[in-house]
Design a protein around this motif. Structure first.
Motif, short mmCIF file in Angstrom:
data_model
loop_
_atom_site.label_atom_id
_atom_site.label_comp_id
_atom_site.label_asym_id
_atom_site.label_seq_id
_atom_site.Cartn_x
_atom_site.Cartn_y
_atom_site.Cartn_z
N THR A 1 0.84 -1.20 0.00
CA THR A 1 0.00 0.00 0.00
C THR A 1 0.87 1.25 0.00
O THR A 1 1.97 1.27 0.57
N TYR A 2 0.36 2.28 -0.66
CA TYR A 2 0.95 3.62 -0.64
C TYR A 2 -0.15 4.57 -0.17
O TYR A 2 -1.25 4.57 -0.72
N ARG A 3 0.15 5.40 0.81
CA ARG A 3 -0.82 6.40 1.27
C ARG A 3 -0.06 7.63 1.78
O ARG A 3 1.09 7.51 2.20
N PRO A 4 -0.69 8.81 1.73
CA PRO A 4 0.00 10.01 2.21
C PRO A 4 0.43 9.84 3.66
O PRO A 4 -0.31 9.30 4.49
N SER A 5 1.64 10.30 3.96
CA SER A 5 2.15 10.20 5.33
C SER A 5 1.36 11.14 6.24
O SER A 5 1.15 12.30 5.90
N PRO A 6 0.91 10.66 7.41
CA PRO A 6 0.19 11.54 8.33
C PRO A 6 1.07 12.65 8.89
O PRO A 6 0.57 13.68 9.32
N VAL A 7 2.37 12.45 8.85
CA VAL A 7 3.31 13.46 9.35
C VAL A 7 3.41 14.63 8.39
O VAL A 7 3.43 15.79 8.79
N ASN A 8 3.50 14.31 7.09
CA ASN A 8 3.63 15.36 6.07
C ASN A 8 2.90 14.89 4.82
O ASN A 8 3.52 14.42 3.87
N SER A 9 1.59 15.02 4.81
CA SER A 9 0.78 14.41 3.76
C SER A 9 0.99 15.03 2.38
O SER A 9 0.68 14.41 1.37
N LYS A 10 1.53 16.26 2.31
CA LYS A 10 1.68 16.91 1.01
C LYS A 10 2.96 16.53 0.29
O LYS A 10 3.03 16.65 -0.93
N SER A 11 3.97 16.08 1.02
CA SER A 11 5.25 15.80 0.35
C SER A 11 5.89 14.48 0.76
O SER A 11 7.06 14.25 0.46
N ALA A 12 5.14 13.61 1.43
CA ALA A 12 5.70 12.30 1.81
C ALA A 12 4.62 11.24 1.71
O ALA A 12 3.43 11.50 1.93
N THR A 13 5.04 10.03 1.37
CA THR A 13 4.11 8.91 1.18
C THR A 13 4.61 7.70 1.95
O THR A 13 5.77 7.30 1.81
N ASP A 14 3.73 7.12 2.76
CA ASP A 14 4.07 5.91 3.51
C ASP A 14 3.86 4.67 2.64
O ASP A 14 2.86 4.56 1.93
N PHE A 15 4.82 3.77 2.73
CA PHE A 15 4.79 2.52 1.99
C PHE A 15 4.76 1.37 2.99
O PHE A 15 5.50 1.38 3.97
N SER A 16 3.89 0.40 2.77
CA SER A 16 3.91 -0.80 3.61
C SER A 16 3.79 -2.03 2.71
O SER A 16 3.12 -1.99 1.68
N GLN A 17 4.43 -3.09 3.14
CA GLN A 17 4.50 -4.32 2.35
C GLN A 17 4.40 -5.51 3.29
O GLN A 17 5.06 -5.55 4.32
N GLU A 18 3.55 -6.46 2.93
CA GLU A 18 3.45 -7.70 3.70
C GLU A 18 3.33 -8.87 2.74
O GLU A 18 2.59 -8.80 1.77
#
Length: 199
Positions: free
Chosen positions: A113-130
């Protein structure tokens, strides 16, 4: 069954990441040379939710341990079936994939999954993999364990290379398409300039 998981944050906006995701296996990515073909099987937008659903077949050439080939046969070419969902409202990309090759011996279910980072939603994206990895070798518990352990180790190495390669794609995408947008903006600004009086 063994589970591999990882996460990281890309210093790129969700718009950049979700767009570059379609170029993940392009020539810019020297970490994905094992991917020899990506075929889109279907693509459709749900008119009610706006979610883009895409099915793809990914063909790879991977080095396979000799003992695995000796036990189960086959060759280095493998196929992966992937279904992805791009949700522009919740701003989330979800990719689910499973192996088609050797599926009677080893089952790998991966979710990214890729989703906007809650810390900096305008310029960072969180990635998770399982990835859930299950060997299907009958009652041979020692062989099952060995196959699963080898698969997790290989998956971990590939995941690291995959992140590094995607960083390259993101950097090149920003550079190339940033320059393109700047050229288009200049052309637009020039075409909309008001002509001098008397012309």
């Amino acid at each position: 069954m063994k589970v591999f998981s990882s996460s990281c944050t890309f210093d790129y906006s969700w718009d950049e990441v979700s767009t570059a995701n379609w170029r993940k296996y392009c020539p810019w990515n020297d970490k994905s040379t094992h991917v020899i073909a990506v075929d889109t099987l279907s693509r459709a937008v749900d008119t009610q939710t706006g979610i883009l659903r895409t099915e793809r077949l990914i063909t790879c050439n991977q080095s396979v341990p000799q003992w695995v080939l000796a036990l189960f046969g086959g060759g280095p070419t493998s196929h992966v079936y992937e279904v992805s969902y791009v949700d522009p409202i919740s701003r989330r990309v979800t990719m689910c994939s499973t192996n088609l090759t050797w599926s009677n011996v080893l089952n790998v279910q991966e979710t990214v999954t890729y989703r906007p980072s809650p810390v900096n939603s305008k310029s960072a994206t969180d990635f998770s993999q399982e990835a859930k990895i299950t060997a299907l070798c009958g009652g041979w518990q020692k062989i099952k364990n060995k196959v699963e352990e080898a698969s997790v180790e290989r998956f971990s190495q590939n995941a690291k290379r995959g992140r590094e390669g995607f960083e390259t794609v993101l950097e090149m995408s920003r550079r190339v398409f940033g320059e393109q947008r700047e050229i288009e903006k200049r052309a637009h600004d020039t075409s909309t300039m008001v002509s001098p009086v008397g012309m």
